[in-house]
Design a protein around this motif. Sequence first.
Motif, mmCIF file in Angstrom:
data_model
loop_
_atom_site.group_PDB
_atom_site.id
_atom_site.type_symbol
_atom_site.label_atom_id
_atom_site.label_comp_id
_atom_site.label_asym_id
_atom_site.label_seq_id
_atom_site.Cartn_x
_atom_site.Cartn_y
_atom_site.Cartn_z
ATOM 1 N N SER A 86 0.832 -1.213 0.000
ATOM 2 C CA SER A 86 0.000 0.000 0.000
ATOM 3 C C SER A 86 0.863 1.259 0.000
ATOM 4 N N LYS A 87 2.010 1.189 0.674
ATOM 5 C CA LYS A 87 2.910 2.338 0.690
ATOM 6 C C LYS A 87 3.596 2.517 -0.663
ATOM 7 N N ALA A 88 3.935 1.387 -1.312
ATOM 8 C CA ALA A 88 4.682 1.445 -2.569
ATOM 9 C C ALA A 88 3.800 1.802 -3.762
ATOM 10 N N SER A 89 2.583 1.218 -3.808
ATOM 11 C CA SER A 89 1.752 1.381 -5.001
ATOM 12 C C SER A 89 0.385 1.995 -4.735
ATOM 13 N N GLY A 90 0.069 2.211 -3.456
ATOM 14 C CA GLY A 90 -1.241 2.762 -3.139
ATOM 15 C C GLY A 90 -2.354 1.741 -3.107
ATOM 16 N N GLN A 91 -2.010 0.444 -3.201
ATOM 17 C CA GLN A 91 -3.018 -0.620 -3.176
ATOM 18 C C GLN A 91 -3.576 -0.771 -1.756
ATOM 19 N N ALA A 92 -4.851 -0.502 -1.592
ATOM 20 C CA ALA A 92 -5.477 -0.603 -0.278
ATOM 21 C C ALA A 92 -5.739 -2.067 0.065
ATOM 22 N N PHE A 93 -6.092 -2.314 1.314
ATOM 23 C CA PHE A 93 -6.353 -3.689 1.750
ATOM 24 C C PHE A 93 -7.435 -3.690 2.825
ATOM 25 N N GLY A 94 -7.970 -4.877 3.049
ATOM 26 C CA GLY A 94 -9.005 -5.045 4.060
ATOM 27 C C GLY A 94 -8.536 -5.956 5.172
ATOM 28 N N VAL A 95 -8.995 -5.685 6.379
ATOM 29 C CA VAL A 95 -8.715 -6.527 7.540
ATOM 30 C C VAL A 95 -10.046 -6.909 8.169
ATOM 31 N N ILE A 96 -10.235 -8.208 8.397
ATOM 32 C CA ILE A 96 -11.467 -8.704 9.007
ATOM 33 C C ILE A 96 -11.110 -9.524 10.233
ATOM 34 N N LEU A 97 -11.704 -9.200 11.356
ATOM 35 C CA LEU A 97 -11.521 -9.958 12.591
ATOM 36 C C LEU A 97 -12.811 -10.701 12.904
ATOM 37 N N VAL A 98 -12.684 -11.987 13.202
ATOM 38 C CA VAL A 98 -13.839 -12.858 13.438
ATOM 39 C C VAL A 98 -13.733 -13.444 14.838
ATOM 40 N N ASP A 99 -14.817 -13.373 15.591
ATOM 41 C CA ASP A 99 -14.829 -13.936 16.943
ATOM 42 C C ASP A 99 -16.059 -14.835 17.080
#
Length: 658
Positions: A254-267
């Motif tokens: 994301s820092k190098a190319s601007g590609q965003a990402f998602g984080v999912i936490l499951v409980d």
Amino acid sequence: MTTEALDLLDRELGKRWFERRSPQLVAAFEIQHAKALQAEIGRACRLVGLLYVAFAAVDALLIRDMLPYLVPARLAIGLVYVLAIEVQFRRGVRTRFLEFQCAIGVVLGFAAWLFLATQSRETTATLYYAGYGLIFMLVANLFFNLSFEFALLSSGLIAAIFLSWAVMFVGDPTYIVCFGSLYGFSFMLTIFLNYKYNRERYRVHLNACRAELRQQEVVKRGEELVRLSTTDALTGLMNRRAIDDVLRELWLASKASGQAFGVILVDVDYFKSYNDRYGHQQGDRCLTEVSHAMRGVAEPHGYALGRFGGEEFAALFSAETTEQVTRFAEELRRAVEGLHIAHAARRDHLSGITVSIGAAFSGDVAGDKPERTVTAADIALYAAKEEGRNCVRTFDRRMLESDAGDMLTAEMLRSAIADKRIAAVFQPIVDVKSGLIWGAEALMRLKDPEGRALSPEVFIPVAERTGVILDLGEWMLREACELLASEPALPVVSVNVSSRQIEDPNFVGVVGAIVRAAAIAPSRLALEITEGGQISGNPRVAFLMDQLSAIGIRVWLDDFGTGFAGLTCLSELRFDMVKIDRFFVQSSNTPRGAKLLKNIIDLVQSCAQRTIVEGVEEAEQVELVASFGVDLFQGYYLGRPMPKAELVSRLASYPAVA
């Protein structure tokens, strides 16, 4: 299979020359030799053909009268010989048949040359020139690298033809004995060399196979160790270490190319109640089914899915929009709900296993560290639980203004000390050899203005981001030192230190002042630094540790094995104690997990570092880890975090280790 093959190779290499060879290895060698010979035979034929024609120059010097016959004969034989072999080689004729033709070709070339040379009027020159036939033996045994039987055939025929010629056309006993013995000894020598060379080539082949198998074994063991260190033993998913690595890769991308990402936490909702009702074995089966269901959703997308520990899971992936993250989170929720696993011990209106999910899109999160997106997902997860569980909540900045966000404001955190909404609890560290308390870890607990308990995983990141952790951390240090001052028999109390405190230039001075005010020995206070990317290569950390050591305060490495820094922490910095993360103990109920835990302990001990193992929850875990040479343990089995008064009471009943 690899071990059996290595044993077979070792036995074969140990055999003497007269012992029978292994049919399997000989067959494998012949295949390899045939391939090597096919690559060489064309070049050898061209070289031998050229050499055969070039010897016309010697003909011109010694038997000039036969030159008109020898030159065309040499050209014809050499050309036909080379072309015939080349054509068959290109058509894929079997190598052994090519070897046979090469051997016979050398013999025919010798016979034709000797026959024509015999017709020369230069009788004396011819007699000496016949000795050049030894060159044909050398060609058969050296140029072509023929198999032993073909070398024996060609050299034997050359020697036989010469002896027959000498008897029939020369008749001089002296000449026959002299040159016959020369041919005979040359035959024996070249055949011996060919045999030795082929035997040595066979041994080289065996050693190469052995080295290749050893290399494969090393690679396989390395891959297995990587799998052990990055795979959750129960579910087969990525473990926390592997998920941390994926998070870091996504962050760097994301820092190098601007590609965003998602984080999912499951409980998993009310999982403790499920364990209490159905037992831990059934609980493990439940987690396995849940993980398989979520994997079935994640794998088609190519998303990373892992188990953080306990009933917590995480998914990480490149994403374009918040909606994409939310849709995937909902797919996970429905997949688990669709399992219809009975859960009669729930404390709500539902009767099956469900999950609460918090999701975050990195583009919606402000911050300069990858953990910020995880914190945002954790905030969303808390909101999902507050709204009744079995639902998905996606983080947005308005959450910080909602009821869930109100509890995370800097002002609320700053007022916690004055409002007495903050408390210190202490978890014993026990020496299992004596069964006595060796020390304690000081932990922070916080309530919101309505009296609801907040998870440290929620308020600590906010406190770090806003800088309030400096005030909270100072308060925590005072509480720990007050306990040490009131309980002289307690050897040590540890306090967690955040990265924000490490960067504070006044931190060492503050710690020193608190220790002096409490009038305690500095060595009784330990500061725990969590393994992470901000430690490795950070000169500030090394400088801080030197300053703390100078005034006698201990420095411990916490949660070893879970962060990015890995072995670098142990190689660059000297810690008084290393605390191995609870994940490794929780995964030790399988042979692979136990092996990984032992390897981690051995690694730490090989660096001459003392060890505390965290997360001990069962007697079997204590017994297992103690067998690995560890004495100090921390976990619910030996004592949950407790208020100061309860710890003091326990110390009165079970004195601390002196």
